[in-house]
Design an enzyme around this catalytic site. Sequence first.
Site, PDB file in Angstrom:
ATOM      1  N   SER A 152       9.605   5.345 -20.927  1.00 59.87           N
ATOM      2  CA  SER A 152      10.110   3.973 -21.024  1.00 59.87           C
ATOM      3  C   SER A 152      11.582   3.951 -20.645  1.00 59.87           C
ATOM      4  O   SER A 152      12.389   4.690 -21.227  1.00 59.87           O
ATOM      5  CB  SER A 152       9.928   3.481 -22.463  1.00 59.87           C
ATOM      6  OG  SER A 152      10.532   2.218 -22.604  1.00 59.87           O
ATOM      7  N   GLY A 153      11.937   3.077 -19.689  1.00 64.16           N
ATOM      8  CA  GLY A 153      13.293   3.064 -19.149  1.00 64.16           C
ATOM      9  C   GLY A 153      14.399   2.837 -20.162  1.00 64.16           C
ATOM     10  O   GLY A 153      15.466   3.450 -20.080  1.00 64.16           O
ATOM     11  N   HIS A 154      14.139   1.979 -21.155  1.00 68.01           N
ATOM     12  CA  HIS A 154      15.260   1.584 -22.025  1.00 68.01           C
ATOM     13  C   HIS A 154      15.712   2.663 -22.992  1.00 68.01           C
ATOM     14  O   HIS A 154      16.690   2.478 -23.706  1.00 68.01           O
ATOM     15  CB  HIS A 154      14.951   0.257 -22.740  1.00 68.01           C
ATOM     16  CG  HIS A 154      13.936   0.317 -23.832  1.00 68.01           C
ATOM     17  ND1 HIS A 154      14.286   0.351 -25.160  1.00 68.01           N
ATOM     18  CD2 HIS A 154      12.584   0.329 -23.808  1.00 68.01           C
ATOM     19  CE1 HIS A 154      13.188   0.356 -25.898  1.00 68.01           C
ATOM     20  NE2 HIS A 154      12.151   0.352 -25.097  1.00 68.01           N
TER      21      HIS A 154
ATOM     22  N   GLY B 225       6.849   1.531 -22.041  1.00 66.54           N
ATOM     23  CA  GLY B 225       6.192   2.727 -22.555  1.00 66.54           C
ATOM     24  C   GLY B 225       4.818   2.391 -23.120  1.00 66.54           C
ATOM     25  O   GLY B 225       3.836   3.105 -22.893  1.00 66.54           O
ATOM     26  N   THR B 226       4.740   1.292 -23.845  1.00 65.02           N
ATOM     27  CA  THR B 226       3.480   0.897 -24.483  1.00 65.02           C
ATOM     28  C   THR B 226       2.379   0.696 -23.436  1.00 65.02           C
ATOM     29  O   THR B 226       1.239   1.122 -23.633  1.00 65.02           O
ATOM     30  CB  THR B 226       3.693  -0.400 -25.289  1.00 65.02           C
ATOM     31  OG1 THR B 226       4.718  -0.151 -26.253  1.00 65.02           O
ATOM     32  CG2 THR B 226       2.425  -0.839 -25.991  1.00 65.02           C
TER      33      THR B 226
ATOM     34  N   CYS C 133       8.903  -0.872 -41.436  1.00 63.41           N
ATOM     35  CA  CYS C 133       8.803  -1.224 -42.851  1.00 63.41           C
ATOM     36  C   CYS C 133       9.693  -0.330 -43.707  1.00 63.41           C
ATOM     37  O   CYS C 133       9.515   0.874 -43.737  1.00 63.41           O
ATOM     38  CB  CYS C 133       7.367  -1.085 -43.327  1.00 63.41           C
ATOM     39  SG  CYS C 133       6.280  -2.182 -42.434  1.00 63.41           S
TER      40      CYS C 133
ATOM     41  N   ASN D 126       9.762   9.534 -32.643  1.00 63.08           N
ATOM     42  CA  ASN D 126      10.822   8.513 -32.597  1.00 63.08           C
ATOM     43  C   ASN D 126      11.555   8.349 -33.913  1.00 63.08           C
ATOM     44  O   ASN D 126      12.684   7.873 -33.931  1.00 63.08           O
ATOM     45  CB  ASN D 126      10.234   7.171 -32.156  1.00 63.08           C
ATOM     46  CG  ASN D 126       8.978   6.816 -32.902  1.00 63.08           C
ATOM     47  OD1 ASN D 126       7.985   7.529 -32.834  1.00 63.08           O
ATOM     48  ND2 ASN D 126       9.026   5.726 -33.634  1.00 63.08           N
TER      49      ASN D 126
ATOM     50  N   GLN E 115      10.426   9.286 -26.165  1.00 64.84           N
ATOM     51  CA  GLN E 115      11.677   9.726 -26.802  1.00 64.84           C
ATOM     52  C   GLN E 115      12.242  10.994 -26.166  1.00 64.84           C
ATOM     53  O   GLN E 115      13.397  11.341 -26.384  1.00 64.84           O
ATOM     54  CB  GLN E 115      11.462   9.967 -28.306  1.00 64.84           C
ATOM     55  CG  GLN E 115      11.280   8.691 -29.116  1.00 64.84           C
ATOM     56  CD  GLN E 115      12.566   7.882 -29.266  1.00 64.84           C
ATOM     57  OE1 GLN E 115      13.677   8.418 -29.210  1.00 64.84           O
ATOM     58  NE2 GLN E 115      12.427   6.586 -29.451  1.00 64.84           N
TER      59      GLN E 115
ATOM     60  N   THR F 208       2.636  -7.849  -9.021  1.00 62.50           N
ATOM     61  CA  THR F 208       3.750  -7.616  -8.097  1.00 62.50           C
ATOM     62  C   THR F 208       4.785  -6.699  -8.745  1.00 62.50           C
ATOM     63  O   THR F 208       5.159  -6.887  -9.905  1.00 62.50           O
ATOM     64  CB  THR F 208       4.388  -8.972  -7.707  1.00 62.50           C
ATOM     65  OG1 THR F 208       3.374  -9.755  -7.084  1.00 62.50           O
ATOM     66  CG2 THR F 208       5.555  -8.787  -6.751  1.00 62.50           C
TER      67      THR F 208
HETATM   68  N1  PLP Z   1       6.555   5.657 -27.997  1.00 62.51           N
HETATM   69  C1  PLP Z   1       7.674   6.022 -28.633  1.00 62.51           C
HETATM   70  C2  PLP Z   1       7.786   7.398 -29.186  1.00 62.51           C
HETATM   71  C3  PLP Z   1       8.744   5.108 -28.766  1.00 62.51           C
HETATM   72  O1  PLP Z   1       9.844   5.476 -29.401  1.00 62.51           O
HETATM   73  C4  PLP Z   1       8.591   3.821 -28.214  1.00 62.51           C
HETATM   74  C5  PLP Z   1       9.663   2.801 -28.370  1.00 62.51           C
HETATM   75  O2  PLP Z   1      10.335   2.743 -29.371  1.00 62.51           O
HETATM   76  C6  PLP Z   1       7.397   3.495 -27.543  1.00 62.51           C
HETATM   77  C7  PLP Z   1       6.408   4.447 -27.457  1.00 62.51           C
HETATM   78  C8  PLP Z   1       7.194   2.135 -26.918  1.00 62.51           C
HETATM   79  O3  PLP Z   1       7.966   1.986 -25.762  1.00 62.51           O
HETATM   80  P1  PLP Z   1       8.275   0.510 -25.183  1.00 62.51           P
HETATM   81  O4  PLP Z   1       9.237  -0.114 -26.113  1.00 62.51           O
HETATM   82  O5  PLP Z   1       8.850   0.720 -23.844  1.00 62.51           O
HETATM   83  O6  PLP Z   1       6.974  -0.192 -25.118  1.00 62.51           O
END
Ligand code: PLP
Length: 388
Positions: free
Chosen positions: A200-202, A73-74, A326, A152, A180, A238
Site C-alpha cells: 500500500s503506497g501510503h 492494500g486492502t 478499539c 501493523n 507494513q 481506468t
Molecule cells: N495490512 C496491513 C498490515 C496494514 O497495516 C494496512 C493499513 O493499515 C492494510 C493492510 C490496509 O491497507 P490500505 O489502507 O491501503 O487498504
Amino acid sequence: MPTEAVYMDHAATTGVHPEVLEAMLPYLGPQYGNPSSAHQLGQAARRAVSDARERVAQVLNCGPSEIIFTSCGTESINLGIKGIVKAAGGTGHVITTAIEHHAVLHTVEQLEREGHEVSVLPVSSEGILDPEQVRATIRPNTRLISVMYANNEIGTIQPVRAVARIAHEAGIAFHTDSVQAAGALPLDVRDLGVTSLALSGHKFYAPKGVGIMYLREKTKIQTQQQGGGQEHGLRAGTENVPYIVGIAVALERADRRRKAYNAHCVELRDLLLDGLLRALPDSRVNGHRTERLPNNAHLSFRGVEAQAILMGLDLKNIYASSGSACVSASLEPSHVLTAIGVPREYIYGSLRLSVGEATTREHVGRVLSHLPSLVRRLQALSPVAAAS
Ligand code: PLP
C-alpha cells in the site's frame, strides 16, 4: 499539522514525499490522458504506467506482467486471497494467523461464509508464528496460506520465507500482506518465495488510495471486479495514472534508502523505548525484541486507557496511536494483543509509537518529557493501577 507537532504514527500513514509529488504532478495536470486511448495524450499516459510497472518489477525482482496496480492494500489482499481461493471453483481450505490485519481476517471470514474452511493459527507471546504449525495444519484441500510479513500493531516480523517454502513443497499458494514491511524489509519476491504479495503506497510516502499486488506468473486467479481489460485483465478500471507514477517512485526511493532509513529508525525507536522503560519501569514492550520493524515501539501501561493517553498526547501536539481501532475498556480489546496474551490490566493501556524519515531526537525528547508524567497522572486516578 502544527509546525511544532510530533508525528509518531508512521505505521498508520505517511505524508507524500516531495520527490513523489513532483513526479505525480504532470499527470494531475496536462498529462491527463487515458492509457487506453490511441492518441498521443493517451499513449503518454500508457508509457507512464508501463514505466512505473517496470520500476516496481525491478524492486520486487519479478516481471512487469506480474505487477497489478490496485486502489489500496486492502484491495490487493482481497484480490490475492479471494482470487486464488476461488479460482479452482468449489470450496477449499485456507490457513492464516490470528494477528493478521482485518483486511485479511475479514476476507477469510467472508470465504468461510461462502463455504470454505479456514484455520486461524495462534502465535507465540512475542507474536511470532511457528512455521511447523503451518505444516501440521495443511490438508489435502488447502488452497492458500496467508501470513503477514510484519504486523501493523506490534511490528513483529514473521518467518515468511520458511512458511513460503512449506507452502511450495505442498504445492499450495502463499500470499503475504506486506503492507507494513515496505521500506523496511527486503521485497524480493523470488527470494521470499511468495505466490502473491500486497503493498500500500501510503505506508511508504506515496499517496493514500494506491496499492500494488504481485502475482506470480501462471497463477490461476479469479478477477474480483468486472469491466475493461486493464491490468492484464485482472483489475478492471481506468488506471490511476498519477498515483501509479507516485507509488513507483516512492517504492524505488524506499528501496534505495532502506539501509539508512532502518538505521535512523532503530536509533530513534530505541532511544524512545529506553527512555520510556527507564521512566516507567512497570510498562511492558509488546512484540519481539529483535524480530520487529525498525520503526515500531509498542508498549502497554498498567491500569490506564489508551484513549486517555492519546488525548493527553494530542493536547501536546504529539500524534500516536493505540495501533488498533478499539481501545476503550467498554469495547473489545485488540485481537492482536489478545492473541499474544497481554494481561487484562495492561491490554487497554496500549500505545503504538512509530517513527519515520522526518523524526528527530528532539521529537523523541518531546515524547519523553510528556508521556511518563501523563501515564503516572492517569495511573494515580486508576483503581486497577492502584490495586497493583
Ligand atoms: N495490512 C496491513 C498490515 C496494514 O497495516 C494496512 C493499513 O493499515 C492494510 C493492510 C490496509 O491497507 P490500505 O489502507 O491501503 O487498504
